[in-house]
Design an enzyme around this catalytic site. Structure first.
Site, short mmCIF file in Angstrom:
data_model
loop_
_atom_site.label_atom_id
_atom_site.label_comp_id
_atom_site.label_asym_id
_atom_site.label_seq_id
_atom_site.Cartn_x
_atom_site.Cartn_y
_atom_site.Cartn_z
CG ASP A 1 -83.49 14.72 7.64
OD1 ASP A 1 -83.75 14.03 8.63
OD2 ASP A 1 -83.18 14.21 6.54
CG ASP A 2 -81.79 13.46 11.58
OD1 ASP A 2 -82.92 12.95 11.44
OD2 ASP A 2 -80.74 12.84 11.33
CB CYS B 1 -85.96 9.51 7.28
SG CYS B 1 -84.48 10.24 7.99
NE ARG C 1 -88.00 12.91 5.69
CZ ARG C 1 -87.57 14.17 5.70
NH1 ARG C 1 -88.12 15.06 4.89
NH2 ARG C 1 -86.63 14.55 6.53
CE LYS D 1 -84.58 12.33 4.16
NZ LYS D 1 -83.93 12.08 5.46
CG HIS E 1 -86.03 9.16 2.82
ND1 HIS E 1 -85.18 9.29 3.89
CD2 HIS E 1 -85.82 7.91 2.33
CE1 HIS E 1 -84.48 8.18 4.05
NE2 HIS E 1 -84.85 7.31 3.10
CB SER F 1 -80.91 10.33 4.30
OG SER F 1 -82.12 10.23 5.01
CG HIS G 1 -79.83 13.18 7.87
ND1 HIS G 1 -78.68 12.52 7.51
CD2 HIS G 1 -80.77 12.22 8.12
CE1 HIS G 1 -78.91 11.22 7.52
NE2 HIS G 1 -80.16 11.01 7.90
CG ASP H 1 -87.06 14.07 10.02
OD1 ASP H 1 -86.39 14.68 10.87
OD2 ASP H 1 -86.55 13.26 9.22
CG ASN H 2 -86.16 11.93 13.01
OD1 ASN H 2 -86.42 11.43 11.91
ND2 ASN H 2 -84.97 12.41 13.30
CE LYS I 1 -82.54 9.31 11.94
NZ LYS I 1 -81.75 9.89 10.85
#
Length: 485
Positions: free
Chosen positions: A45-46, A85, A89, A138, A140, A163, A232, A284-285, A305
């Site tokens: 994540d991130d 996010c 996904r 996660k 989401h 998140s 994240h 994811d980004n 992001k």
């Protein structure tokens, strides 16, 4: 004595006769089929493109991921399908542009919207082929029971439903009013994550569950999905890694995530599954840059992001499969997270989803055939359904649009976000990503034919998926899942 010799002679002739009969028959029997490969998919994540030491990170190292890159292929032009996010996904698990299936943004707690049960995920396709399926991390894609992983093809789930900053300690809690954050076990809320100390156990507990899943299912093919909630914000590292890096808490978190990858790779080896498992690592980004020292690095790409520039979409990607994926290789071809579903389905002998998808099979390229180009172009959508850019090869045309920018704003510090704007007016521009990966030099006037070709591609996207910037509705979009509040 004579009778004994005669009996031995008869026995010898009988053995020779049987051998003579079975020798040609044995050539008709097919060799045993190879076991279906296991799949391990990390989705961080991130994590920005520059957050691995093999991609230039400073102040800490990621030795397990560096080793994974040395033993596999590192992809340098790999894009998340959307730079946020939930949308990202949804694309990963369905092989679709997220706006095709009605998912955008980051779904909040209790949202009536989630992944439509009519969309088919990687987990559902592999489960049909006898795979055990587990997710630890996660989700989401909807926090209502109707949308949780067990309703989308997963046998086991442990982790956070969205998140982990969507909790009462959020910097803007007075406005957001987030409810308590609970870990989910299957479909049931469990322990509340109340403090940063609780959050510091996310990476270790997820890793422990993932390792246990491998041990439990070592005698059958499995799909293990590990979408780690960190880095994240809010950042939190367990005691064994806190203070270990020279890059502050962010570096500590990155080191712990690398440790997690190492633990899972080690378990595969200990169980004798190493050579029959494809391991995919990506994000994811890009990084959430206004968090300053708690944000990762876009590796020199523009923005981060929540933007349609490369810093928002370009993510690290490493794929390892000993004996199948070439070791020590770097691939610069355009690829996206949407390619994972059709590629994994093919290598596992699963069918594709019944509804149209946007991902393309990259198996030949993955195995080392650099003469193939699986993906021709890519559409950068953001917000609900705004087509903000289109790319073909190294050429990227950005359309005039209002959007997020971090430039010109002082970033935050120690977990508090700095300011940014969501409505900066970006002008139309053409970039050559080979010569100008930072997207700084508009070369439209020098390349009118390229602009015309990319605008034609954009028109195809608008007819298919729509474009809020032009108030266009797409012909082939599908609804998200929805329940009554």
């Amino acid at each position: 004595m004579t009778r004994t010799k005669n009996n031995l002679l008869r026995l010898s002739l009988y053995v020779l006769l049987i051998a003579g009969v079975w020798a040609p028959l044995s050539s008709w029997v097919s060799p045993p089929k190879a076991s279906p490969p296991n799949v391990v998919l990390f989705f961080i994540d991130d994590m920005g493109y520059g957050d691995l030491s093999c991609n230039g990170a400073a102040g800490y190292t990621t030795p397990n991921l560096d080793r994974m890159a040395a033993e596999g292929t590192r992809f340098t032009s790999f894009l998340a399908a959307q730079a946020v996010c939930s949308a990202s996904r949804a694309a990963l698990l369905t092989g679709c542009y997220p706006n095709r299936i009605g998912i955008f943004g980051a779904l909040g707690p209790g949202s009536p919207v989630g992944l439509n049960p009519e969309e088919e995920t990687i987990a559902e396709l592999l489960k049909e082929k006898g795979y055990a399926t587990g997710i630890f991390g996660k989700w989401h894609l909807g926090s209502r029971k109707e949308f949780l992983p067990l309703q989308h093809g997963f046998d086991e789930y442990y982790g956070v439903p969205y998140s982990h900053d969507m909790w009462p300690l959020h910097p803007n809690q007075a406005r957001a009013n987030y409810p308590p954050l609970h870990l989910i076990e299957g479909n049931t809320p469990g322990k509340e994550v109340k403090t940063l100390e609780d959050a510091s156990e996310l990476t270790p507990s997820i890793t422990e569950r993932a390792v246990g899943f491998i041990r439990k299912h070592k005698k059958q093919p499995f799909f293990l999905y590990v979408p780690h909630p960190l880095p994240h914000v809010p950042l939190a590292a367990s005691g064994r890694f806190r203070g270990k890096s020279s890059a502050g808490l962010l570096g500590d978190v990155m080191m712990e995530l690398d440790w997690s990858v190492g633990q899972i790779l080690q378990e595969l080896k200990q169980q004798g599954l190493d050579k029959n498992t494809i391991v995919i690592f990506t994000s994811d980004n890009g990084p959430w840059l206004n968090y300053g020292d708690h944000a990762g690095s876009a590796g020199g790409f523009r923005e981060g992001k929540g933007t349609s520039f490369e810093g928002g979409h370009r993510v690290p990607c490493i794929i390892r499969w000993p004996g199948v994926v070439p070791a020590g290789r770097v691939c610069n071809k355009l690829l996206t997270t949407m390619e994972i579903l059709p590629t994994v389905a093919k290598l596992c002998g699963a069918r594709l989803p019944k509804k149209a998808i946007d991902g393309v099979d990259m198996m030949a390229l993955l195995k080392g055939d650099d003469t193939v180009t699986p993906r021709d172009h890519f559409y950068y959508y953001y917000r609900q359904n705004s087509l903000e850019a289109v790319r073909k090869g190294d050429w990227k045309l950005v359309f005039a649009h209002p959007g997020r920018t971090y430039e010109g704003f002082l970033p935050g510090k120690d977990g508090q976000p700095g300011p940014n704007t969501e409505n900066h007016e970006f002008p139309m521009a053409l970039y050559n990503l080979r010569r100008d990966p930072g997207e700084r030099y508009d070369v439209r006037e020098q390349n009118p034919d390229i602009v015309t070709a990319l605008e034609k591609l954009a028109e195809e996207a608008r007819a298919d998926l729509g474009d809020d910037l032009q108030k266009r509705k797409g012909k082939n979009v599908r609804p998200a899942g929805r329940v009554e509040k």
